[in-house]
Every structure is written in C-alpha cells, then in structure tokens.
Enzyme design. Structure first.
Site, PDB file in Angstrom:
ATOM      1  N   GLY A 138       6.043  -5.755  -3.535  1.00 25.30           N
ATOM      2  CA  GLY A 138       6.123  -4.940  -4.758  1.00 25.30           C
ATOM      3  C   GLY A 138       4.786  -4.638  -5.392  1.00 25.30           C
ATOM      4  O   GLY A 138       3.755  -4.497  -4.722  1.00 25.30           O
ATOM      5  N   SER A 139       4.812  -4.600  -6.717  1.00 21.08           N
ATOM      6  CA  SER A 139       3.686  -4.057  -7.479  1.00 21.08           C
ATOM      7  C   SER A 139       2.373  -4.790  -7.309  1.00 21.08           C
ATOM      8  O   SER A 139       1.327  -4.270  -7.709  1.00 21.08           O
ATOM      9  CB  SER A 139       4.043  -4.050  -8.969  1.00 21.08           C
ATOM     10  OG  SER A 139       5.244  -3.342  -9.165  1.00 21.08           O
ATOM     11  N   VAL A 140       2.387  -6.018  -6.757  1.00 22.12           N
ATOM     12  CA  VAL A 140       1.107  -6.697  -6.525  1.00 22.12           C
ATOM     13  C   VAL A 140       0.248  -5.884  -5.559  1.00 22.12           C
ATOM     14  O   VAL A 140      -0.940  -6.143  -5.427  1.00 22.12           O
ATOM     15  CB  VAL A 140       1.298  -8.127  -5.980  1.00 22.12           C
ATOM     16  CG1 VAL A 140       1.753  -9.065  -7.076  1.00 22.12           C
ATOM     17  CG2 VAL A 140       2.263  -8.150  -4.807  1.00 22.12           C
ATOM     18  N   MET A 141       0.845  -4.872  -4.915  1.00 14.00           N
ATOM     19  CA  MET A 141       0.095  -4.045  -3.975  1.00 14.00           C
ATOM     20  C   MET A 141      -0.709  -2.952  -4.688  1.00 14.00           C
ATOM     21  O   MET A 141      -1.665  -2.397  -4.148  1.00 14.00           O
ATOM     22  CB  MET A 141       1.091  -3.410  -3.000  1.00 14.00           C
ATOM     23  CG  MET A 141       0.509  -2.925  -1.698  1.00 14.00           C
ATOM     24  SD  MET A 141      -0.177  -4.260  -0.732  1.00 14.00           S
ATOM     25  CE  MET A 141       1.318  -5.107  -0.301  1.00 14.00           C
TER      26      MET A 141
END
Lengths: 609, 372
Positions: free
Chosen positions: A302-305
């Site tokens: 998810g958004s950690v990317m």
C-alpha cells in the site's frame, strides 16, 4: 534289583563263604570261581584298552577346541574389527556443530549432549516393576505404556529421550537391568523464541532446516563446526518483539512483523515475525507460526510505496515537489476507479500528495513519468527480485504479468504487486543512504569494512523525499510515530487485502516505514500489523496512522537508548537544504526559470502558523 | 592314634595329584581376583549397600568349597561311588520338587532358597550323574549281571526331563554331550555311536523348533541387531583390553554386562588384564583337562577311568562353552566358568567334582598302569 543295589554299595563280596574257611595263603589262593574271574579279567582288560583308544581320540578333539578358543581370543584382542563396525555405545563422540551468536556474541544456538534411555526388553526382568521405578524419576512417564513396551518382543525400545544428567544418574542408580543410555547430540536455543525465524532450527540429526541453521549449514557443520555470528542485535530484537506482541494483542491482529536495518551497511539488526515459535520444539507449533512474515511473506504493502513513486518522479527531473496534480475527482483508468481514502477534492502538490496520501495524485504523478521510468527505478531498488539476503526463506515478489498504464498507476500507491517487508526496507535504506543501495545482510559488518553499494538515485532526490517523509510525521498521518528529539521520517500504509476476489475495507495490512534520525539517517524500520481490528482508542479506525504508526513510535522510543541515537532538536529542513545544495539533480532537469528547490513547508500553499 | 591319623593324612597327601590341586586353587584365586573388580559393579547395579557383598560371599564359598574338596578327595573309590549315588538321588529329588518349592529368577525355576543362599540342585546333579553313569558302564563292560547302559539311559532321561522343565537348555546340552562321550568311551560300537550322533542332532532341531526361548536366543545371536546384545558387549571387551588390558578396575564392561561376575567374568578378565590373562585362563583349563585326561588314560580301574574322564569332560566342556560364549562363537547359554565365576552352588558343586576326581586319581597300589 536288590543285588544290583548291593553291588553298587560295594558289599557284594563272597564273604559268606569266607567264614567257614581258613584264610588261604596270600596270592597263591585260588578264588572261589576261577573261571569267572579269568573271564572278568579278560573282558575288563579289553574294555579298558578300547576305552583308552577312544579317550585318546576324544582328548585330542577337546584339545583342538582349546586351541580354537586361544586363536579366537588372540584375534579379538589384537585384531579387532574395524572401528566402524565395533559400536561404542558407551563412548560416542557427539556431533559438533558451530554456535550461532548475535552481533555481540550472545549465544542463540548451541549444542548439548542429551542422554537418552533405551531398553532391551529381553533383558528386563519385570516390566511392570521397571516402569514403576522409572516413574519415580521420570514423573511424566506413562507407566502402563512403558510396561507394555518393556514386555514386547523387540530388542530395542526408546524409553525416554533427552534426559538431564541428573535424571540419567538417578536412573542409573536404580540399577534396573536391561536399561541403557545413549548419548545424543542435541541443538538448543537458549534464547528460545527470540529471533527464532532468523536463527531457524535443525532436525534431530542436526541438519539445518530453516533460517541461519540452513543458510550457513556448510560453515556450521564444517570440521569441528565454525561459529556463525549474525547481524541481529538481541537487545533491539527483544525490545521490538515485546512491543509488537503487546500491540498485536491490543489490536487483535492476526500477526505482526518488523524489520530494522542499519543504513549504509545493510545489516538487519532485527527481524521479528509474530506469531513465533520455540526452535527448541519446532514441531510443537503450527506451520503458520514458523512462517517468516517479514521475509517469506509477499504483500501489497500500500501507501508506504508512495515516497518511492515521488523519488522516481523527482529523479526523472520531470516533476518537482511543488508540481500540482489534480485530485478533485476519482480517477478512472482501464475500467478501474482510483479513490482517495481521505479525499481532499482539490489539486495537490507532489508534496501534499504524499503527506495526505492521495492515491489519485500519486497515480497521476506515476502517469506523468510513464511506466518505463517507474519500472526502471523500482527495478534499480531491487523491488522486482527476492531480497538478496543469505536466508533461503527470502521469497520472490509477485509481479503483474504486464506492466501497462493501469498497473503502473496502481503500483504507484502500492497495489497490484507483492513484495516482502525486507525488500521494501532495503529500498528505503537506499533512500536513507543518500541514494546508494546496499544489499541487506544477516551477517555483521565490521567497523571500517568497505560495503559496496550501488547508486540508484541522486542524493538530492533522496534528501527531498526524506524531507517530505518527515513532514508526513510532523503534519500527516504519521504523527503517532513522532518521537521527541529523534526526528523520525516515515510513511503510513493501509493496504486493503483481497478477500473473496475483492478488496475488503475490513481486511487491512497496516505498515509504517520510518527512517530515523531524519537529519542523519542511521536506521530504517518497517513495522507491519496484519489484520488489526479497530479499538476504542482508535475511535473505530483501522488505518495505519492509528495502529502501525504508534507501534513504530513506541519501538523507536525504546530503540533510541538501545542503539545509542542521541536526541536532537532537529531542524527538519537543515539537512535537506544542505544536501540538495551540494548535489544538483543527477539527470535531466526540466528546462525553465530557475527557482529555489522547494523544500519542506517553506512555500506551501497553506502558510504555517 | 594321632600319629596314625597323621600318617594317614601324609599318605593321602602323597597320593593326591598335586598338579590338579594347584590348578584348581589357581582358578579359584583368579576368580576371587576378578570378583574384586566385577563384584562391586554388580553390587552397584543391584543397588546393594555393601560394595563387597559379592566378594565376601565369593570368598566364603571358595573356603567352603576348598574344605569340601579336601574332604571329598580323601574318599575311597567305593566311597566316591556311594556319595555320588546319594548326591544323585538327592539332587534328582530336589529337582523334582522344584516346581513346588523353587524360586523363579529370569523365568526359570532352578533355585531353592535357604536364607540368602540359593541352592541349584542341577549343579550337584552333574558330577553325581557322571560318576554313577561311569560305574554302570564299567559294570556292564565287566560283564556284571546289571543292565548298566539301560539303567544309565533311564537316569539320563529322568535328569534331562527335569532339566527341561526348569527350563535349562545349556545344562541339558552339557549333560547330553557328556553322556554321549562317556557312552562312546565305554566302548559303544561305532554303528550305535553314529546313530547317537544323528539322534542328538535331531533332538537339537526339535528343541529349536519347539522351545521358544531357545529360538529367541539363537535368533538374537544371529540377528544383525546383536549390536546391543550381551555377547557383542563382551566382544568389545576383548578389543578394549588388547594385549595387556586396560588395568585392574579400569574396565567398563563389568558395568554394562548384567552377568559380569558370573557368565561373563571371562570378558571382564580380558578387558582389565588383557589377552595374557585370557590365554592364561584358557591355558589353566587346558592343563587341568590334559592332566585329568592322562591320569584317566593310565588308570587301571575302568570305573575310575570313566568317572575321571567324565569329570574332566565336565570341567572342560563347561569352560569351553562359557569361553566360546564370551568370544561370541556360540549363543549365550547361562553356563558358569568353572571355579572362577561367582555362584555358590556352582562353586561348591565344582569343588565337590574336583574332590571326587582327586579321590579317583589318588595313588593306590595298582591304581596306575606302569608305563612300558
């Protein structure tokens, strides 16, 4: 019959006839029955000589047997069978295997000789009594079962394995026949569950089955067994494990994992995967407990990317942190709609796209630079291959069959491709390392040792992204991870998982990637909670900002003293300004009027109070 | 009177075969020495408080045995016959009563318990049986009106029957072999000898197929997992001992073998004192046998000759079988090593046998043929 008995007793002599006679002169007197006597003499003489002949033959035969025994005894004593075929059950050399230690020499795996008790039922006198006596020493022995075993027809049965020396001595002193001991080499893990997934375990023959035991098998079993030290810092490992265990329970999560990596050397100081297991008794735990979530598990994180997407965009030179991307409406692409979780419904700068974690704006950013650039950048960060660590458990990522426009846009916010937490942590370690990728490792790196890295982005890009990540913590969803004086930079990620073929809002894997201290990056920490549930404290939310971020914050707070990170009053912009001034962007910079690099919160739309 | 008896004692002493006495006493001495090593280990295994329990008893039995030996050696030929007859009746009677009054150890009823002493009547049966059989054969060959061989066969059948009931397969074989050998020595025609051999072999086969514990023993001997059998352990002892042994008390085998002080005492000797000791023991038995045998060859009385030969065979075979078991040549039999093994009944009975042999071989006028 009576006569026979009389003869036996030796009374049958012709005495009755003696009385009425005068004694005959000695020798000359003829016996009463001369004929019989002569016949007797003759027969007896013949029998005697026959016996003598036969006795001589037999005597020689018996003598031969004595000779055979002497030869055999000599052979056994002087020319024993080759040592391999002569079992030495009472002096067995234990198998040697090297110890496994953490980076400070704390023993994580070592050897211990166990005494195991076996019986030869044929030589056990009283099975029931033997079993009862044994039960006085081995309190958990099943008496009935043992008695049955001891009265079986086999010649070898195990009675109890892995006895302590004290138990062995007590059983020895019972003096029960038919019992004996064997020395069995055993592997023990004195720290039990600590770093169990990293250390791994062996089978009963001391062959590595998983973890370091498998990865460093050749070293551990060579010769007398060479010791192997790991990069793991047991103190940090224990601290993280403790926090994670508590948080996992608090959020009723199915699991939790954490990876702590040192920037610049790639050493993995800690790798936690919960639930865990006791490597002393690996078979007692379920397979899922032995699963290494941080290394073998591949997930849509998810958004950690998103910060990596920003880095890719900045690296091309086509995008600057102040560039605006429209996030007013959900974005339709390829029959697929991209929504925002907390919609801002306005145009956002690149910086804001990260701070507010806008899927729409990040997707547009990725679309701007194109899938070619994104793929090249991600592949430089080794996101498309298994984490290059020593452990065999490191899993290959799951990639979409083709990387088209849609895949490129979903990948920008961490969906559509699955990677392991260690892979992601290593990529952020490159970001923290001024853009130089260093392969992660489980072996300690000596101070002063040259670590070969590979530049994957400019230091300027890395510094700018770090600045944005710092802002996520100071103003965005990562606030709960802020630790006073440690200048944490980070990014949350709430990844909905596919349940029954659809993304499910209730099934989320929440992560928090953090780099600290932000102005002098030394450590990268990725914390992930698997299927956390909302609690009262989270006000019904199950997003990463409410669980993964505070977990990471607590971990970092504890690590500060363990790792010796000095607290500082960080000026978030200072480092980034300095670095970006020193290193102009590496690649083509968009033509246009020179403007100062737009760094953290300086010329943002909303003025800071 | 005293002078007369002194004279008599002196005459007796002169008549006795001193080689035999010397060897028997040496063997008893060897047994006591080994008991010093194996006894405490056995006591420890049985959790006895006194480590010298076995040694003390061994010494007591040895003294009692020597007294018995001296007493018996003074007997006349007729006395030997009489006492053997009484012993035969007594031991057969006790063996018949064993199922009622006996003690079971290891699944066999062989002992009658008197306080701390277990009497094993079958040990006393052996010498008595030999002497009586010898007399019967001698009588028959002398043409006396006694069906000697028939009666001998009857006694043999009864003895073997009682031994099989116990069950005691080892003693059965020993008794049968001695019986056959004496029958042969007494002048059995060759045709019968061959028949006897075939019958003996057949009986062995029947025993193997009908008696479970015999089968088990032999299977255990032949099986490759004999790795942990007693005999394999005994074999290790020889390898460990080498030429000079590991030293007195240093051996390990006595702690591992359950019958180290009885049936496997030879292995203890081999481990602690080495090949020299084992060859010395074999040598002592060989000399004992050879001495008794040459005596038997030269005796003029057929009964004395057969009885002496039979007793020599008893010592010889028992030693051969025990040592062969220790050397892993044949399966375990439960046979003691004469004069050396610990065991009250065995010690007393063997001293009794040796006494009988000394009495039979004693120099009397005309007892020996002059060598030509």
């Amino acid at each position: 019959m009576a006569r026979g008995l009389g003869r036996f007793w030796g009374k049958v002599k012709v005495r009755e006839t003696r009385e009425g006679r005068t004694p005959p002169p000695v020798c000359e007197a003829a016996p009463a029955d001369v004929a019989q006597l002569l016949r007797l003499e003759d027969e007896a003489g013949a029998a005697l000589s026959l016996s003598r002949t036969r006795l001589m033959v037999m005597g020689l035969g018996v003598g031969l047997f004595f000779a055979v025994l002497s030869v055999r005894a000599t052979g056994l004593a002087l020319f024993p069978a080759d040592p391999a075929s002569v079992p030495h059950s009472y002096a067995e050399a234990p198998v040697r295997r090297g110890e496994i230690t953490d980076r400070d020499g704390e023993v994580l795996a070592t050897n211990l000789d166990f005494h195991s008790l076996w019986a030869d039922p044929a030589m056990v006198w009283d099975a029931q009594e033997t079993a009862e006596q044994l039960a006085t020493v081995l309190t958990d022995l099943d008496v009935d079962r043992t008695a049955r075993m001891l009265s079986s027809n086999r010649r070898f049965v195990w009675v109890a394995r892995q006895l302590t020396p004290r138990q062995r001595q007590a059983i020895h002193l019972l003096g029960l026949p038919g019992l004996d001991f064997r020395i069995e080499a055993g592997r023990i893990y004195p720290k039990k569950r600590a770093a169990a997934h990293v250390v791994g375990y062996t089978d009963t023959d001391l062959n590595g089955v998983s973890g370091a035991e498998l990865a460093f098998e050749s070293e551990l079993s060579s010769g007398d067994g060479r010791p192997v030290s790991l990069s793991i810092d047991l103190t940090a490992q224990n601290a993280i494990e403790r926090v994670l265990r508590a948080r996992m329970a608090e959020f009723s999560a199915e699991g939790a994992s954490a990876v702590l990596m040192r920037v610049g050397t790639g050493e993995i100081l800690s790798l936690v995967s919960l639930p865990d297991f006791d490597p002393n008794r690996p078979s007692d735990s379920a397979g899922v407990d032995r699963f290494n979530r941080a290394l073998t598990g591949v997930y849509e994180l998810g958004s950690v990317m998103k910060p990596l997407t920003l880095a890719a965009a900045l690296e091309t030179g086509e995008v600057r942190v102040g560039d605006v991307f429209d996030a007013t409406h959900p974005l339709r692409v390829g029959g697929f709609t991209i929504h925002d979780f907390h919609p801002e419904r306005r145009p956002l700068t690149a910086r804001e796209a990260i701070v507010h974690s806008s899927n729409i704006a990040t997707a547009r950013m990725a679309d701007t630079i194109g899938s070619e650039e994104m793929r090249r950048f991600f592949s430089d960060l080794r996101l498309f291959e298994r984490a290059p660590v020593e452990l065999a458990e490191s899993a290959e990522p799951l990639m979409p069959a083709r990387w088209g426009r849609t895949e490129n846009m979903t990948a920008s916010f961490g969906h559509g491709f699955n990677i392991s937490p260690v892979t992601l942590t290593a990529a952020y370690a490159a970001l923290a390392n001024g853009g130089v990728y260093v392969p992660p490792t489980f072996r300690p790196v000596a101070p002063g040792e040259t670590v070969v890295g590979e530049p994957v982005m400019s230091a300027s890009t890395a510094a700018q992204v770090l600045g944005v990540m710092r802002q996520v913590v100071t103003e965005g969803s990562g606030g709960a991870a802020n630790v006073e004086g440690l200048a944490v930079a980070g990014k949350t990620g709430t990844a909905e998982q596919i349940v029954d073929g659809r993304y499910n809002r209730r099934a989320v894997y929440n992560s928090f990637i953090s780099i600290f201290p932000f102005d002098d990056p030394q450590y990268v920490l990725l914390v992930t909670l698997y299927l956390p549930q909302p609690t009262e404290n989270t006000h019904g939310y199950r997003t990463a900002g409410w669980n993964a971020a505070p977990t990471a914050g607590e971990v970092i707070g504890q690590l500060a003293s363990i790792l010796g990170v000095a607290p500082r009053e960080a000026d978030p912009s200072a480092q980034a300004d300095l670095v970006s001034a020193m290193f102009p962007p590496r690649v083509r910079v968009r033509q246009g009027p020179e403007e100062p690099l737009d760094l953290v919160s300086l010329s943002e739309a909303e003025p800071q109070p | 009177m005293i002078a007369a008896s002194r004279l008599r004692v002196a005459a007796l002493w002169r008549g006795l075969d001193r080689t035999l006495i010397f060897i028997v006493l040496s063997l008893i001495g060897v047994g006591l020495t080994l008991s010093l090593a194996a006894g405490p280990a056995a006591a420890e295994r049985l959790a006895l408080d006194d480590p010298f329990y076995f040694l003390t008893r061994h010494a007591a039995f040895a003294v009692a045995g020597i007294v018995l030996l001296i007493g018996t050696s003074a007997l006349s030929i007729t006395g030997v016959r009489r006492i053997a007859g009484l012993a035969l009746i007594g031991s057969l009677g006790l063996m018949a009563l064993l199922p009622l009054i006996g003690n079971e150890i290891n699944g066999a009823i062989r002992w009658i318990r008197f306080g701390s002493f277990g009497l094993q009547p079958s040990e006393f049966l052996k010498p008595a049986f030999i002497v009586i059989i010898a007399w019967l054969f001698a009588e028959e060959s002398r043409g006396a009106p006694v069906p000697g061989r028939l009666i001998a066969l009857l006694i043999y059948a009864v003895s073997v029957g009682l031994l099989i009931i116990q069950p005691d397969f080892g003693q059965t074989i020993l008794l049968s072999v001695i019986f056959g050998a004496m029958l042969f020595a007494a002048g059995l025609p060759w045709i019968y000898t061959a028949g006897l051999g075939v019958a003996g072999g057949g009986l062995l086969m029947i025993a193997y197929f009908s008696l479970d514990h015999v089968q088990a023993r032999i299977a255990a001997f032949l099986a490759p997992q004999a790795e942990w059998a007693q005999t394999e352990r005994a074999r290790q002892a020889f390898a460990e001992g080498g030429l000079f042994g590991v030293g007195p008390g240093e051996g390990e085998i006595k702690r591992l073998l359950p019958e180290a002080n009885t049936d496997f005492v030879f292995s203890v000797a081999a481990e602690e004192f080495g090949l020299l000791a084992s060859l010395a023991i074999i040598g002592l038995f060989a000399i004992l046998f050879a001495q008794a045998w040459t005596r038997a060859l030269r005796l003029t009385d057929h009964f004395a000759q057969l009885a002496t030969a039979g007793l020599a065979l008893l010592f010889g075979f028992q030693a051969l079988i025990n040592i062969a078991v220790n050397l892993n040549l044949i399966p375990p039999k439960g046979m003691t090593l004469p004069f050396i093994s610990y065991g009250g009944s065995s010690m007393l009975a063997l001293c009794f046998s040796a006494g009988l042999m000394l009495a039979l071989t004693r120099h009397r006028p005309g007892a020996y043929e002059h060598r030509s």
